[in-house]
Design a protein around this motif. Structure first.
Motif, short mmCIF file in Angstrom:
data_model
loop_
_atom_site.label_atom_id
_atom_site.label_comp_id
_atom_site.label_asym_id
_atom_site.label_seq_id
_atom_site.Cartn_x
_atom_site.Cartn_y
_atom_site.Cartn_z
N ALA A 60 -8.84 -0.28 1.15
CA ALA A 60 -8.16 0.78 0.40
C ALA A 60 -9.02 1.28 -0.77
O ALA A 60 -9.17 2.49 -0.97
CB ALA A 60 -6.80 0.28 -0.10
N TYR A 61 -9.62 0.35 -1.51
CA TYR A 61 -10.37 0.77 -2.68
C TYR A 61 -11.60 1.60 -2.30
O TYR A 61 -11.75 2.74 -2.79
CB TYR A 61 -10.73 -0.44 -3.55
CG TYR A 61 -11.33 -0.04 -4.86
CD1 TYR A 61 -10.53 0.41 -5.91
CD2 TYR A 61 -12.70 -0.06 -5.05
CE1 TYR A 61 -11.08 0.80 -7.11
CE2 TYR A 61 -13.26 0.34 -6.25
CZ TYR A 61 -12.46 0.77 -7.28
OH TYR A 61 -13.00 1.17 -8.46
N CYS A 66 -2.94 5.54 -0.18
CA CYS A 66 -3.90 4.53 0.30
C CYS A 66 -3.96 4.51 1.82
O CYS A 66 -5.05 4.47 2.42
CB CYS A 66 -3.47 3.14 -0.17
SG CYS A 66 -3.50 2.92 -1.94
N LEU A 106 -10.60 5.07 -1.08
CA LEU A 106 -10.20 6.01 -2.13
C LEU A 106 -11.41 6.48 -2.94
O LEU A 106 -11.48 7.64 -3.36
CB LEU A 106 -9.16 5.37 -3.04
CG LEU A 106 -7.80 5.15 -2.37
CD1 LEU A 106 -6.98 4.12 -3.12
CD2 LEU A 106 -7.04 6.48 -2.27
N ARG A 132 -5.93 -3.14 4.01
CA ARG A 132 -5.69 -3.44 2.60
C ARG A 132 -7.01 -3.58 1.83
O ARG A 132 -7.18 -3.03 0.74
CB ARG A 132 -4.85 -4.73 2.49
CG ARG A 132 -4.85 -5.39 1.14
CD ARG A 132 -4.26 -4.48 0.08
NE ARG A 132 -4.39 -5.07 -1.25
CZ ARG A 132 -5.46 -4.94 -2.02
NH1 ARG A 132 -6.51 -4.26 -1.61
NH2 ARG A 132 -5.48 -5.48 -3.21
N LEU A 139 0.87 -1.18 0.00
CA LEU A 139 0.00 0.00 0.00
C LEU A 139 0.89 1.22 0.00
O LEU A 139 1.86 1.28 0.79
CB LEU A 139 -0.88 0.07 1.25
CG LEU A 139 -2.01 -0.93 1.40
CD1 LEU A 139 -1.55 -2.10 2.25
CD2 LEU A 139 -3.22 -0.27 2.02
N VAL A 194 -7.38 5.31 4.07
CA VAL A 194 -7.98 4.34 4.99
C VAL A 194 -8.01 4.90 6.41
O VAL A 194 -9.02 4.83 7.11
CB VAL A 194 -7.21 2.99 4.95
CG1 VAL A 194 -7.73 2.06 6.03
CG2 VAL A 194 -7.32 2.35 3.58
N ALA A 222 -2.79 6.50 -6.53
CA ALA A 222 -2.59 5.69 -5.33
C ALA A 222 -2.33 4.26 -5.81
O ALA A 222 -2.99 3.79 -6.72
CB ALA A 222 -3.84 5.72 -4.47
N THR A 223 -1.37 3.59 -5.19
CA THR A 223 -1.08 2.23 -5.64
C THR A 223 -1.27 1.22 -4.52
O THR A 223 -0.67 1.34 -3.45
CB THR A 223 0.35 2.12 -6.20
OG1 THR A 223 0.44 2.95 -7.36
CG2 THR A 223 0.67 0.68 -6.60
N ILE A 224 -2.15 0.26 -4.78
CA ILE A 224 -2.19 -0.95 -3.97
C ILE A 224 -1.77 -2.09 -4.88
O ILE A 224 -1.95 -2.02 -6.09
CB ILE A 224 -3.59 -1.23 -3.36
CG1 ILE A 224 -4.69 -1.13 -4.42
CG2 ILE A 224 -3.87 -0.32 -2.19
CD1 ILE A 224 -6.10 -1.38 -3.86
N THR A 267 -9.31 2.24 -12.13
CA THR A 267 -8.47 1.20 -11.56
C THR A 267 -7.69 0.47 -12.62
O THR A 267 -8.27 -0.12 -13.53
CB THR A 267 -9.36 0.16 -10.84
OG1 THR A 267 -10.24 0.85 -9.97
CG2 THR A 267 -8.52 -0.83 -10.06
#
Lengths: 469, 469
Positions: B332-333, B263, B336, B329, B259, B267, B373-375, B344
């Motif tokens: 996160a989506y 992210c 955001l 985790r 994450l 959260v 943002a990167t997960i 995505t």
């Protein structure tokens, strides 16, 4: 006519050496399925490169010559058997390991690489290629992929299909003119960009195209030698109960093999491994969970063996002893072949049905007066009853053929399949037709026709010769 | 015209309640891919049985009405979006667990069963269904199968495809008249009777037929709670190095998630889990190898984190703490999404390229002035850069669209794929066309045409709208 065709093919492939000697052709024109019919090939070609395969397929399409690909010829269903007038495309000389990508745990290989050769090569980098058909010392990756070969450790580690990330194949039809080389699949661990054509090619027995390169997923090397648990049983029933009981306890050894007395004696008579051939059935389990958890798991397996009626059950951590036991398992098929013609079943039933299937095998053998030896990847429910026929005894052969059909019927009746890992080829076509509804066979045929409209690639295998279609 | 069609459909389905309310139709006519186009459905049907699906498909074929199947609508590629004049076939009410076969470790379920509901039901029998997309609390097995959903634990336990043994599907074309129910695949652990049509249906996004039942392989329950290793990094580069280093050391945690700061902050702002949002990047590893070997493995993971430049790295055996971290985790989506429209990505690159891909994501974001943002399922090389756009800002949206395309190009350039687990749907069609050679796309199209000659099932998705074909 066929001479003219052979000349035409030679003319179209100036740099290639075509084999036309009838004795050699007969040798490369069949696999190890002793009872499967084989046609007479027009010629054979030991291809040296994907480029040469591409040219050969293009020429065959032009001339209307069927293409039958083959690896080492260790198949047990006749999938690599020649059809009349075909070109046998022998890929065993395309045996280069193109790349071992240690960082990404993958290997790229030509189809002729022998399974054990790949295992040895990746082991030098601390990696492991798990699929281990009993033919691993001889069979090729291309053949393993084409039949979706299983093996001993699939119980825990899966079958060939689980390790194929991508392929290069020579195709025809919608993919381009016959002879077009295309790359299917990927190098990444995951990927869903479109239909899984790679998965469709795995197990398609050369009927959709010729595989010229394979990208394989690898695993880290096992941290330590597995423990082996051996159980000797006074009858198949007890061994069958132990298999069902292990599964319902949630115990998943890396391998769980069964050998019956006929197998044990045949191996012992031949190789004198000192495995003690007096039991009616032997179970071999391999446990590779590391550390104390593995010790506990092995002990639990032993307890299940004893609880299910084993006369004795022993745990061994000695790799030499373990190797001798699994060597006996691998040698069972050739040891039995020494005694005369063998016809091999490849039934797979739900694991809970293993005891019942073993009982039915005994009953069917008795009823038809056929001697049946059974080896099994018992933990997968994958049983190989081997029907033994005295050489030259036609009555015995007829009885064995009847028993063969009854075994298929029994497996289907237990919600099983007629082939767990050997493939349909020629021998299991009738069985598959009984197992699968007509609609499913028609869908398979439609896929074949869509991807190989000329029916050039290994015609007649798998979906071929289906009177319902 | 469409009214007459709707009447015709209602007339052909006397026992079924068709939904035609425009607001409800709009709701069931799209998934969560915010930027994907959606058509206007003619009607929707919440099917209650395979029999009802069969009748609906037959009627649609008769009337020329496209069929768009959907589960919970949590898809991220537009695969379940309506096409104009279609019937949306909502399968979420077909949510029965038909059978849990403990002895054979398998389950038979209707497509509408929610992933977590299945997990809970089999857990009562000491079994485990591993695939765990972040949508698991809401997404259905049918949707998971249709997209070949991945998740957090695929690194060690594989994706949905690895768990699908068989299917029942309503098909048309070669399988029989449209509306025919057929059973594909098997109940056994292994089987090679013909082409792997089951595997072909997995990930086909409803374009080959409607899945009405799924037979799933299960595993024994994990013996104990996994250990969690958390590493906080001052930049994405260090986290990327740790991912590559773990793989090349042969360490395969059950999950390895990344994450980034955006992210973590989103959260934390929303749920106040107290995860400490100050790091530029966080890696979460889950180690479930039992016993002392697992402790050693977790310690080795921690050492790699520190060696790769982590500011700190901690090992936790506390399940509550671990759950909070993985909850972060999964959240996160949605966290955001609260901030505005999110687009995505679902790139997957060879694991060794994760550091390079992370660097390119940063560069592309900077160049286009787009907040990303990167997960990531970092251990699989599967990255989800999420492009954030202030609501109503058209300039930002145009910039994000350009960045989206550049990200796809970058992944393809690193020998990756444009979709690791979300599917092609509508959003990734252009990307797939750039990733795959024309011949491969033509083979996919040929398979679709062979199995669905009327182009009735989810038309336009996956292979649809390909200017090269």
């Amino acid at each position: 006519m066929s001479l003219r065709l052979a000349d035409g093919l030679a003319g179209a492939l100036p740099g290639s050496r075509l084999i036309t000697d009838p004795d050699v052709l007969a040798g490369v024109g069949r696999d190890q399925a002793q009872w499967a019919p084989a046609g007479v090939a027009l010629a054979a070609l030991r291809a040296r490169s994907g480029e040469e395969v591409s040219r050969a397929v293009a020429a065959c399409a032009e001339l209307g010559i069927p293409v039958v690909p083959r690896g080492a010829g260790t198949g047990l269903s006749g999938g690599a058997n020649a059809v009349d007038g075909c070109l046998v495309l022998d890929l065993s000389k395309m045996d280069s390991i193109v790349e071992i990508d240690v960082e990404n745990m993958l290997a790229v290989v030509q189809p002729g690489v022998v399974n054990n050769a790949l295992k040895a090569a990746v082991a030098e980098h601390g990696l492991w290629y798990p699929p281990d058909p009993a033919s691993a010392p001889w069979s090729t990756i291309g053949g393993n992929v084409s039949t979706n070969a299983g093996g001993l450790c699939c119980l825990k580690y899966g079958v060939t299909r689980d390790y194929v990330l991508g392929l290069e194949a020579v195709v025809g039809g919608p993919g381009g003119a016959y002879g077009t080389r295309l790359r299917l699949g990927r190098r990444t661990t995951k990927g869903v960009a479109g239909y899984d054509l790679t998965g469709l090619f795995v197990g398609s027995e050369g009927t959709l195209g010729v595989i010229t390169e394979v990208t394989l997923r690898l695993r880290p090397a096992r941290p330590e030698a597995p423990r082996t648990v051996v159980g000797a049983f006074g009858g198949l029933a007890g061994a069958g109960r132990a298999v069902a009981e292990l599964t319902s306890c949630g115990l998943v050894p890396a391998a769980l093999e069964l050998l019956d007395r006929v197998c044990l004696e045949a191996v012992e008579d031949w190789r004198h491994l000192g495995i003690g051939a007096s039991a009616e059935a032997m179970l071999l389990a391999s446990v590779d969970t590391p550390g104390a958890a593995g010790d506990e798991e092995a002990e639990a397996v032993r307890a299940v063996f004893l609880r299910s009626g084993a006369d004795w059950a022993e745990l061994s951590g000695d790799p030499v002893e373990a190797e001798a036991l699994f060597e006996a398992r691998r040698l069972a098929y050739p040891a039995l072949e020494r005694l005369g013609p063998v016809i091999t079943e490849d039934l797979c039933v739900p694991r809970s049905e293993v005891p019942e299937m073993l009982a039915r095998i005994e009953e069917i053998g008795r009823r038809h007066g056929v001697r049946i030896a059974t080896i099994a990847h018992a933990g997968d429910g994958n049983l190989h009853p081997l029907l033994l026929v005295p050489p030259g005894d036609d009555t015995a052969r007829t009885a064995a053929e009847a028993a063969f059909e009854d075994l298929l019927t029994a497996a289907i009746g237990l919600r099983g399949t007629v082939t767990g890992e050997h493939g349909v080829g020629l021998l299991k076509r009738r069985g598959m037709q009984r197992e699968l509804p007509l609609g499913v066979r028609a869908m398979q045929r439609a896929v074949k026709q869509a991807l190989d409209p000329l029916d050039l690639f290994n015609p007649g295998k798998v979906t071929g010769d289906d009177p319902g279609l």
